[in-house]
Design a protein around this motif. Structure first.
Motif, PDB file in Angstrom:
ATOM      1  N   LYS A  64       3.269  -2.250  -9.725  1.00  0.00           N
ATOM      2  CA  LYS A  64       2.232  -2.972  -8.977  1.00  0.00           C
ATOM      3  C   LYS A  64       2.348  -4.451  -9.339  1.00  0.00           C
ATOM      4  O   LYS A  64       2.662  -4.776 -10.491  1.00  0.00           O
ATOM      5  CB  LYS A  64       0.822  -2.528  -9.401  1.00  0.00           C
ATOM      6  CG  LYS A  64       0.468  -1.090  -9.106  1.00  0.00           C
ATOM      7  CD  LYS A  64      -0.951  -0.820  -9.618  1.00  0.00           C
ATOM      8  CE  LYS A  64      -1.346   0.640  -9.454  1.00  0.00           C
ATOM      9  NZ  LYS A  64      -2.715   0.890  -9.948  1.00  0.00           N
ATOM     10  N   ASP A  91     -12.469  -8.102  -4.488  1.00  0.00           N
ATOM     11  CA  ASP A  91     -13.371  -7.705  -3.400  1.00  0.00           C
ATOM     12  C   ASP A  91     -12.692  -7.875  -2.054  1.00  0.00           C
ATOM     13  O   ASP A  91     -12.718  -6.984  -1.204  1.00  0.00           O
ATOM     14  CB  ASP A  91     -14.625  -8.600  -3.401  1.00  0.00           C
ATOM     15  CG  ASP A  91     -15.738  -8.009  -4.240  1.00  0.00           C
ATOM     16  OD1 ASP A  91     -15.596  -6.851  -4.672  1.00  0.00           O
ATOM     17  OD2 ASP A  91     -16.732  -8.727  -4.472  1.00  0.00           O
ATOM     18  N   GLY A  94     -10.054  -5.476  -0.876  1.00  0.00           N
ATOM     19  CA  GLY A  94     -10.515  -4.166  -0.404  1.00  0.00           C
ATOM     20  C   GLY A  94      -9.757  -3.047  -1.093  1.00  0.00           C
ATOM     21  O   GLY A  94      -9.574  -3.074  -2.308  1.00  0.00           O
ATOM     22  N   GLY A  95      -9.273  -2.098  -0.307  1.00  0.00           N
ATOM     23  CA  GLY A  95      -8.549  -0.949  -0.855  1.00  0.00           C
ATOM     24  C   GLY A  95      -7.279  -1.332  -1.585  1.00  0.00           C
ATOM     25  O   GLY A  95      -6.837  -0.624  -2.499  1.00  0.00           O
ATOM     26  N   ASP A  96      -6.683  -2.474  -1.203  1.00  0.00           N
ATOM     27  CA  ASP A  96      -5.445  -2.913  -1.859  1.00  0.00           C
ATOM     28  C   ASP A  96      -5.664  -3.337  -3.306  1.00  0.00           C
ATOM     29  O   ASP A  96      -4.708  -3.473  -4.069  1.00  0.00           O
ATOM     30  CB  ASP A  96      -4.822  -4.089  -1.089  1.00  0.00           C
ATOM     31  CG  ASP A  96      -4.114  -3.622   0.170  1.00  0.00           C
ATOM     32  OD1 ASP A  96      -3.736  -2.427   0.221  1.00  0.00           O
ATOM     33  OD2 ASP A  96      -3.941  -4.439   1.087  1.00  0.00           O
ATOM     34  N   ASP A  98      -6.703  -1.686  -5.655  1.00  0.00           N
ATOM     35  CA  ASP A  98      -6.246  -0.630  -6.559  1.00  0.00           C
ATOM     36  C   ASP A  98      -4.733  -0.664  -6.762  1.00  0.00           C
ATOM     37  O   ASP A  98      -4.211   0.007  -7.649  1.00  0.00           O
ATOM     38  CB  ASP A  98      -6.662   0.745  -6.022  1.00  0.00           C
ATOM     39  CG  ASP A  98      -8.179   0.907  -6.026  1.00  0.00           C
ATOM     40  OD1 ASP A  98      -8.821   0.357  -6.949  1.00  0.00           O
ATOM     41  OD2 ASP A  98      -8.721   1.554  -5.109  1.00  0.00           O
ATOM     42  N   ASN A  99      -4.054  -1.444  -5.932  1.00  0.00           N
ATOM     43  CA  ASN A  99      -2.597  -1.547  -6.052  1.00  0.00           C
ATOM     44  C   ASN A  99      -2.161  -2.815  -6.775  1.00  0.00           C
ATOM     45  O   ASN A  99      -1.017  -3.248  -6.672  1.00  0.00           O
ATOM     46  CB  ASN A  99      -1.957  -1.492  -4.661  1.00  0.00           C
ATOM     47  CG  ASN A  99      -2.266  -0.186  -3.969  1.00  0.00           C
ATOM     48  OD1 ASN A  99      -2.230   0.876  -4.608  1.00  0.00           O
ATOM     49  ND2 ASN A  99      -2.614  -0.241  -2.693  1.00  0.00           N
ATOM     50  N   ASP A 125     -15.550  -7.542 -12.148  1.00  0.00           N
ATOM     51  CA  ASP A 125     -15.020  -6.363 -11.448  1.00  0.00           C
ATOM     52  C   ASP A 125     -14.521  -5.329 -12.471  1.00  0.00           C
ATOM     53  O   ASP A 125     -13.754  -5.672 -13.378  1.00  0.00           O
ATOM     54  CB  ASP A 125     -13.866  -6.790 -10.523  1.00  0.00           C
ATOM     55  CG  ASP A 125     -13.462  -5.656  -9.599  1.00  0.00           C
ATOM     56  OD1 ASP A 125     -13.742  -5.756  -8.385  1.00  0.00           O
ATOM     57  OD2 ASP A 125     -12.872  -4.655 -10.096  1.00  0.00           O
ATOM     58  N   ARG A 127     -12.325  -3.251 -12.371  1.00  0.00           N
ATOM     59  CA  ARG A 127     -10.877  -3.006 -12.390  1.00  0.00           C
ATOM     60  C   ARG A 127     -10.132  -3.984 -13.287  1.00  0.00           C
ATOM     61  O   ARG A 127      -8.930  -3.827 -13.511  1.00  0.00           O
ATOM     62  CB  ARG A 127     -10.311  -3.060 -10.971  1.00  0.00           C
ATOM     63  CG  ARG A 127     -10.731  -1.833 -10.165  1.00  0.00           C
ATOM     64  CD  ARG A 127     -10.481  -1.995  -8.699  1.00  0.00           C
ATOM     65  NE  ARG A 127     -11.385  -2.982  -8.113  1.00  0.00           N
ATOM     66  CZ  ARG A 127     -11.708  -3.027  -6.821  1.00  0.00           C
ATOM     67  NH1 ARG A 127     -11.208  -2.140  -5.991  1.00  0.00           N
ATOM     68  NH2 ARG A 127     -12.519  -3.965  -6.364  1.00  0.00           N
ATOM     69  N   ARG A 194      -1.034 -10.250  -1.355  1.00  0.00           N
ATOM     70  CA  ARG A 194      -0.642  -9.300  -0.301  1.00  0.00           C
ATOM     71  C   ARG A 194       0.848  -9.332  -0.020  1.00  0.00           C
ATOM     72  O   ARG A 194       1.443  -8.301   0.316  1.00  0.00           O
ATOM     73  CB  ARG A 194      -1.408  -9.596   0.991  1.00  0.00           C
ATOM     74  CG  ARG A 194      -2.837  -9.095   0.976  1.00  0.00           C
ATOM     75  CD  ARG A 194      -3.372  -8.972   2.396  1.00  0.00           C
ATOM     76  NE  ARG A 194      -4.827  -8.871   2.435  1.00  0.00           N
ATOM     77  CZ  ARG A 194      -5.491  -7.737   2.217  1.00  0.00           C
ATOM     78  NH1 ARG A 194      -4.836  -6.633   1.929  1.00  0.00           N
ATOM     79  NH2 ARG A 194      -6.807  -7.731   2.267  1.00  0.00           N
TER      80      ARG A 194
END
Ligand code: NI
Length: 197
Positions: A64, A91, A94-96, A98-99, A125, A127, A194
Motif C-alpha cells: 500500500k 476522510d 473515503g473507502g480508499d 483503507d488502502n 483518524d 486509521r 490516488r
C-alpha cells in the motif's frame, strides 16, 4: 503600432525560453529543487511498534502507499495541525483510505510510549498508525528518512523537540515519491495519493 507588437513577441519568446530552461532543470534533476539532494534515498528498513503493541516494519507497510510523518505527542502546534490535516485527507479518500498506510513516528520515544501514542491519537483518524521504539530505533528510522530532530530544553525544566515537518509520500514498494502537498490543501494531497493506488 509595430514596435509594441515586436516587443510583445520578444517578451513572449524570452518567457518561452525561461520556461524551457526551467523545464530542462526539472528534467535534469528529476524532481523539484527542494528534494533533489535527498529524493533518491529517503526511506529504508526499520522496525518499530504501534500504539497497540504490534510490530510494524518497512516490509509490513509494503503493498500500500504510505504517508509518513514524524513528530511527538507534546508538540504544541505543527503535529496536531498536520495530524488533523492527514485525518481530513483520509476522510476525503473515503473507502480508499483503507488502502493507504498513514503513519506517525514519534521523535520523542522516551515520552511517547505506545500507551501515550494510543491515547494521543484518539483525537485523530483511528486509521493513523502511531509508531515508537527505543531511542536507537528512532534514530535509525529518522536517519533513513532524513528527518532532523533535536530535543531543546525550555525554561522551568520543560522541553520541546524541533523536528522536520514534512509529510512523506511513499509508493507501494516503500520508495519515496514526493513530499505530500498537504499545505496546498487536502484535495491536492488526495490526488497525489490516488495516483499511487
Ligand atoms: Ni511537531
Amino acid at each position: 503600432m509595430k514596435n509594441p507588437t515586436r516587443l510583445a513577441v520578444l517578451v513572449a519568446f524570452a518567457a518561452l525560453g525561461l520556461g524551457i530552461i526551467a523545464a530542462a532543470a526539472v528534467l535534469i534533476t528529476g524532481s523539484p529543487p527542494q528534494i533533489t539532494a535527498t529524493g533518491g534515498d529517503i526511506g529504508g528498513a526499520f522496525s518499530l511498534i504501534d500504539q497497540k503493541g504490534r510490530a510494524v516494519s518497512d516490509a509490513s507497510l509494503k503493498g500500500k502507499p504510505s504517508i509518513v510523518f514524524f513528530g511527538f505527542t507534546h508538540c504544541p502546534e505543527v503535529c496536531p495541525t498536520t495530524l488533523a490535516e492527514m485525518s481530513t485527507v483520509l476522510d476525503l479518500l473515503g473507502g480508499d483510505a483503507d488502502n493507504v498506510n498513514t503513519v506517525f513516528v514519534s521523535v520523542d520515544p522516551e515520552c511517547d510510549t505506545r500507551e501515550m501514542l494510543g491515547e494521543y491519537l484518539t483525537a485523530f483518524d483511528p486509521r493513523i498508525i502511531g509508531l515508537t521504539g527505543t531511542i536507537e530505533e528512532i534514530n535509525a528510522v529518522a536517519k533513513a528518512y532524513r528527518v532532523y530532530f533535536k530535543k531543546v530544553a525550555l525554561e522551568g525544566g520543560d522541553y520541546t523537540v524541533d523536528h522536520t515537518a514534512l509529510v512523506y509520500l511513499m509508493d507501494k514498494e516503500g520508495k519515496f515519491v514526493a513530499p505530500l502537498p498537504i499545505a496546498a490543501g487536502p484535495e491536492k494531497a488526495v490526488d497525489s495519493i490516488r495516483k499511487l493506488l
